[in-house]
Design a protein around this motif. Structure first.
Motif, PDB file in Angstrom:
ATOM      1  N   LEU A  88       4.498  -2.784   3.950  1.00 61.01           N
ATOM      2  CA  LEU A  88       5.769  -3.004   3.369  1.00 61.01           C
ATOM      3  C   LEU A  88       6.203  -4.534   4.672  1.00 61.01           C
ATOM      4  O   LEU A  88       5.547  -4.290   5.644  1.00 61.01           O
ATOM      5  N   PRO A  89       7.039  -5.136   4.002  1.00 59.89           N
ATOM      6  CA  PRO A  89       7.571  -6.101   4.944  1.00 59.89           C
ATOM      7  C   PRO A  89       8.220  -5.433   6.127  1.00 59.89           C
ATOM      8  O   PRO A  89       8.995  -4.482   5.878  1.00 59.89           O
ATOM      9  N   GLY A  90       8.056  -6.084   7.462  1.00 58.92           N
ATOM     10  CA  GLY A  90       8.478  -5.577   8.486  1.00 58.92           C
ATOM     11  C   GLY A  90       7.723  -4.507   9.172  1.00 58.92           C
ATOM     12  O   GLY A  90       8.082  -3.815  10.364  1.00 58.92           O
TER      13      GLY A  90
END
Length: 133
Positions: A88-90
């Motif tokens: 996931l982003p982050g």
């Protein structure tokens, strides 16, 4: 003394003929016994298969929670991370291992194999290409 009308066969011919008949009878008996035994093995195989299918049905009936988990977004995310290497982003990925690793372990394997091929003689290259040695 020799009578040309005497059609009696020699004794060894009777022995050979009798033993051939005994061998044929024995082989037919063995064939019949084998066929009879195979018929019962098929029946036991069918019974074992039916019992196995019934056990699998009971196991599947007791696992609706596993099916619900496999259809959940949490499971999809887990599979995407484990098998496809997505995140996931982050998110940050941390790999924990018990083994010691070197920098060469993280390099693609193609660069390592090219270096190994350069050191081989032509016959060794052919052996590796043909036999995978």
């Amino acid at each position: 003394m020799n009578n040309p009308n005497n059609s009696s066969q020699p004794f060894y011919f009777k022995i050979v003929l009798g033993s051939a008949f005994a061998v044929i009878v024995f082989m037919l008996f063995a064939l019949a016994r084998s066929t009879y035994r195979d018929l019962f093995q098929v029946g036991s195989y069918i019974e074992a298969s039916v019992a196995s299918i019934e056990e699998q049905k009971e196991d599947l009936a007791a696992k609706p929670s596993e099916l619900a988990y496999a259809e959940s977004p949490r499971y999809r995310e887990k599979i995407a991370k484990e098998l496809l290497g997505r995140k996931l982003p982050g998110e940050e990925v941390i790999i924990l291992t018990d083994e010691t690793q070197t920098f060469a372990d993280f390099l693609p394997s193609q660069t390592q194999t090219k270096k190994n091929y350069e050191l081989l003689s032509p016959p060794q290259k052919w052996l590796r290409y043909v036999f995978g040695i």
